[in-house]
Motif scaffolding. Structure first.
Motif, short mmCIF file in Angstrom:
data_model
loop_
_atom_site.label_atom_id
_atom_site.label_comp_id
_atom_site.label_asym_id
_atom_site.label_seq_id
_atom_site.Cartn_x
_atom_site.Cartn_y
_atom_site.Cartn_z
N GLU A 184 2.92 5.59 -7.29
CA GLU A 184 2.30 5.16 -8.54
C GLU A 184 1.24 6.15 -9.03
N ALA A 185 0.58 6.84 -8.11
CA ALA A 185 -0.40 7.86 -8.48
C ALA A 185 0.29 9.05 -9.16
N LEU A 235 0.82 -1.21 0.00
CA LEU A 235 0.00 0.00 0.00
C LEU A 235 0.86 1.26 0.00
N TRP A 236 2.07 1.15 0.49
CA TRP A 236 2.98 2.30 0.55
C TRP A 236 3.25 2.86 -0.84
N ARG A 237 3.22 2.01 -1.86
CA ARG A 237 3.55 2.43 -3.23
C ARG A 237 2.45 3.26 -3.90
N ARG A 238 1.25 3.22 -3.37
CA ARG A 238 0.13 3.90 -4.04
C ARG A 238 0.38 5.36 -4.39
N PRO A 239 0.88 6.19 -3.45
CA PRO A 239 1.09 7.60 -3.83
C PRO A 239 2.16 7.77 -4.91
#
Length: 129
Positions: A25-26, A19-23
């Motif tokens: 990748e956004a 979940l840490w990667r979401r920002p």
């Protein structure tokens, strides 16, 4: 598919938590949406893939310039010592590429102003009593 002449690598620290990667990748998705002609990749220092060398290698064919954007809030040891050394090594490995290492985004006055604005907003959603 032919790659763009100019590319961006968004470089973050990395985490085992997916979940840490979401920002990160956004941000990548936003750039791709706003600039569909530009190649954009995420890369991580540790704990996730791809690493910086893999991302550069992926973009090296058909790209002449890569801007590496450290998505760090400050200039710690990684940004001050490790990244310049890594970029120098990559420049030797890929002599046809112009590699540019930006200052970490948290050092940009626009980011400082944005974080101050967000921190100053009044909200009742997350109030803990």
């Amino acid at each position: 598919m032919q790659q763009a002449q100019s590319a961006i690598i968004l470089l973050a620290h990395g985490s085992r938590d997916p979940l840490w990667r979401r920002p990160i990748e956004a941000v990548c998705a936003r750039i791709q949406s706003d600039q569909p002609h530009r190649a954009v990749r995420c890369a991580y220092l540790e704990l996730c893939t791809p690493d910086l060398a893999s991302a550069v290698g992926e973009l090296a064919d058909g790209t002449t310039q890569i801007t590496i954007v450290p998505l760090f809030l400050g200039t710690g040891r990684h940004a001050r010592e490790d990244l310049p050394r890594m970029v120098e090594e990559l420049a030797r490995a890929f002599p046809h590429l112009r590699l540019h290492l930006q200052t970490p985004v948290g050092e940009d006055e626009r980011m400082v102003a944005l974080m101050a604005h967000i921190a100053s907003e009044t909200t009742h959603e997350a109030t803990i009593r």
